[in-house]
Design a protein around this motif. Structure first.
Motif, PDB file in Angstrom:
ATOM      1  N   VAL A 149      -2.455  20.654   0.454  1.00 34.03           N
ATOM      2  CA  VAL A 149      -1.763  20.502   1.257  1.00 34.03           C
ATOM      3  C   VAL A 149      -1.583  19.456   2.426  1.00 34.03           C
ATOM      4  O   VAL A 149      -1.621  18.545   2.777  1.00 34.03           O
ATOM      5  N   PRO A 150      -2.459  20.252   2.945  1.00 32.45           N
ATOM      6  CA  PRO A 150      -3.311  19.654   4.406  1.00 32.45           C
ATOM      7  C   PRO A 150      -4.081  18.570   4.704  1.00 32.45           C
ATOM      8  O   PRO A 150      -3.654  17.622   5.040  1.00 32.45           O
ATOM      9  N   GLU A 157      -3.078  14.440   6.071  1.00 36.12           N
ATOM     10  CA  GLU A 157      -3.422  13.970   6.468  1.00 36.12           C
ATOM     11  C   GLU A 157      -3.565  11.873   5.592  1.00 36.12           C
ATOM     12  O   GLU A 157      -3.667  10.978   6.402  1.00 36.12           O
ATOM     13  N   ARG A 158      -3.945  12.538   3.843  1.00 36.72           N
ATOM     14  CA  ARG A 158      -3.934  11.095   3.673  1.00 36.72           C
ATOM     15  C   ARG A 158      -2.470  10.760   3.587  1.00 36.72           C
ATOM     16  O   ARG A 158      -2.419   8.832   3.849  1.00 36.72           O
ATOM     17  N   LEU A 159      -1.161  10.706   3.609  1.00 33.48           N
ATOM     18  CA  LEU A 159      -0.373  10.335   3.696  1.00 33.48           C
ATOM     19  C   LEU A 159       0.268   9.868   5.624  1.00 33.48           C
ATOM     20  O   LEU A 159       0.348   8.414   5.581  1.00 33.48           O
ATOM     21  N   ARG A 160      -0.562  10.342   6.710  1.00 29.07           N
ATOM     22  CA  ARG A 160      -0.482   9.239   7.241  1.00 29.07           C
ATOM     23  C   ARG A 160      -1.533   8.803   7.622  1.00 29.07           C
ATOM     24  O   ARG A 160      -1.161   6.960   7.389  1.00 29.07           O
ATOM     25  N   TRP A 215       7.838  10.103   9.549  1.00 31.96           N
ATOM     26  CA  TRP A 215       7.367  10.858   9.021  1.00 31.96           C
ATOM     27  C   TRP A 215       6.362  11.887   8.278  1.00 31.96           C
ATOM     28  O   TRP A 215       6.844  13.213   9.594  1.00 31.96           O
ATOM     29  N   ASP A 216       6.455  12.987   7.120  1.00 30.07           N
ATOM     30  CA  ASP A 216       6.245  13.991   7.442  1.00 30.07           C
ATOM     31  C   ASP A 216       6.289  14.953   6.174  1.00 30.07           C
ATOM     32  O   ASP A 216       6.485  14.101   4.683  1.00 30.07           O
ATOM     33  N   LEU A 217       5.194  15.255   5.393  1.00 30.58           N
ATOM     34  CA  LEU A 217       5.181  15.880   4.339  1.00 30.58           C
ATOM     35  C   LEU A 217       4.742  17.933   4.153  1.00 30.58           C
ATOM     36  O   LEU A 217       4.662  18.414   4.899  1.00 30.58           O
ATOM     37  N   ALA A 218       5.975  18.029   3.425  1.00 31.01           N
ATOM     38  CA  ALA A 218       6.260  19.381   3.223  1.00 31.01           C
ATOM     39  C   ALA A 218       6.335  19.716   1.987  1.00 31.01           C
ATOM     40  O   ALA A 218       6.920  19.392   0.964  1.00 31.01           O
ATOM     41  N   VAL A 219       6.359  21.090   1.902  1.00 30.31           N
ATOM     42  CA  VAL A 219       6.234  21.604   0.006  1.00 30.31           C
ATOM     43  C   VAL A 219       7.403  22.760  -0.214  1.00 30.31           C
ATOM     44  O   VAL A 219       7.817  23.039   0.898  1.00 30.31           O
ATOM     45  N   VAL A 253       3.646  22.382  -7.500  1.00 25.29           N
ATOM     46  CA  VAL A 253       4.192  22.843  -6.348  1.00 25.29           C
ATOM     47  C   VAL A 253       4.768  21.722  -5.655  1.00 25.29           C
ATOM     48  O   VAL A 253       4.478  20.433  -7.079  1.00 25.29           O
ATOM     49  N   VAL A 254       6.196  21.436  -5.694  1.00 19.85           N
ATOM     50  CA  VAL A 254       6.894  20.160  -5.274  1.00 19.85           C
ATOM     51  C   VAL A 254       6.837  19.998  -3.276  1.00 19.85           C
ATOM     52  O   VAL A 254       6.968  20.543  -3.135  1.00 19.85           O
ATOM     53  N   LEU A 255       5.989  18.185  -3.576  1.00 17.63           N
ATOM     54  CA  LEU A 255       5.843  17.946  -1.797  1.00 17.63           C
ATOM     55  C   LEU A 255       6.508  16.787  -2.078  1.00 17.63           C
ATOM     56  O   LEU A 255       6.691  15.877  -2.820  1.00 17.63           O
TER      57      LEU A 255
END
Length: 350
Positions: A264-265, A269-272, A286-290, A298-300
């Motif tokens: 997930v980390p 970073e790739r999302l940014r 922006w954000d990314l969370a489980v 798992v749903v991201l």
């Protein structure tokens, strides 16, 4: 021969005088437009030239035709006068509609130029469109009534019609209940700021942009270029989504199903990095969370922002496409898979 000559003089003089006055008016409007280029009114008024010339010509002929003693004209003087009156009323109605349209369009153009808020411009555009339709309808009705009143028979029938107006009004009100409902809904949309031309809406599960608003109907252009036409009463009687109300900026989500071992980390970073290279992202957030787990995944949830619905759709598709491709290339173990290995034995079974 004298009467024929007088007829030619009347017609020719009317035509020449109309042409001269039309040319003079066009010259004055051109000079006014050159002196005040910031005001589009003068150029818009020049488009009324045909209606002005027709109105002047018919008015001159209507005022001078009685001076002609040509025998065929004398014998049909009443019919000729009635025809000229009908044409004069129609020309006057055409002139009024053109002048009103020029004034309204000029006011809208100046407002749109001096206003930076797109939502307010769309609201005024919707109101201007409906106001022009209302003015056109009212002028047409008044002109038609004025034309009918030129016939003596209709004036005689008017008394009996007024006597039964109450019954006719009740019957017409019941018969036209749906039409009147749409008409009042059109007024409510125009001045209640519910839906505007250019708004992005979702109706009956269809996403599209409001393309046209009339007094009774509203047309929505979908993303695949279809047109959905529906009565305006739909928007006053049923819930719908208006993504443009309160500002065009929007926040969207992208959901990814990954294996429990997904990094997930690193995905965050790739999302940014993806958003930094995406022109559709406006940089607001922006954000990314489980957000959820299942027995196998798992749903991201990735959150992205954009300045309008079109850019938001582009940003979401870009994020979804590049994240899946990156996971498949760099971390294939993080993609969802069906476990086929035997389950671990329970402690008591060892």
């Amino acid at each position: 021969m004298n009467s024929v000559l007088r007829l030619l003089v009347v017609i020719g003089g009317s035509v020449l005088l109309t042409a001269a006055l039309g040319w003079l008016a066009d010259l004055l409007l051109r000079r006014a437009d050159a002196r005040h280029p910031e005001t589009p009114l003068w150029n818009l008024l020049r488009r009324c030239g045909r209606s002005v010339r027709l109105l002047l010509l018919v008015a001159l002929l209507r005022g001078a035709y009685r001076q002609v003693e040509w025998r065929p004209l004398v014998e049909h003087r009443v019919a000729v006068g009635r025809v000229l009156s009908l044409v004069l009323i129609g020309a006057a109605a055409w002139f009024v509609v053109h002048i009103t349209a020029a004034v309204v369009e000029s006011s809208y153009a100046r407002y749109a130029t001096g206003t930076r808020d797109p939502s307010r411009v769309r609201r005024v555009r919707t109101q201007v469109t409906l106001v022009m339709r209302i003015v056109t309808a009212v002028v047409a009705v008044v002109a038609a009534a004025a034309m009918l009143l030129t016939f003596p028979d209709f004036r005689a029938v008017g008394t009996s019609v007024l006597a039964s107006a109450g019954i006719i009004g009740i019957v017409a009100g019941v018969a036209a209940q749906s039409t009147l409902g749409n008409l009042f809904a059109g007024f409510q949309i125009a001045f209640g700021d519910m839906v505007r031309i250019g708004d992005t809406v979702v109706v009956d599960g269809e996403w599209g942009v409001v393309e046209e608003v009339t007094l009774t109907l509203l047309a929505v252009r979908t993303w695949d270029e279809r047109r959905i036409t529906m009565p305006v009463s739909y928007f006053t009687g049923k819930p719908f989504e208006n993504w443009s109300r309160g500002g065009a900026q929007m926040t969207g989500t992208v959901f990814l199903h990954c294996d429990h071992s997904a990094p997930v980390p690193l995905i965050r970073e790739r999302l940014r990095e993806v958003l930094d290279g995406c022109e559709a992202w406006d940089g607001r957030g922006w954000d990314l969370a489980v957000t959820d787990t299942t027995p196998t995944t798992v749903v991201l949830r990735a959150i992205v922002t954009a300045k309008d619905p079109d850019d938001l759709w582009t940003a979401r598709c870009t994020v979804r496409e590049q994240l899946v491709a990156w996971l498949a290339e760099k971390h294939p173990y993080a993609l969802p898979r069906v476990a086929t290995s035997p389950a671990a034995p329970a402690p008591g079974d060892r």
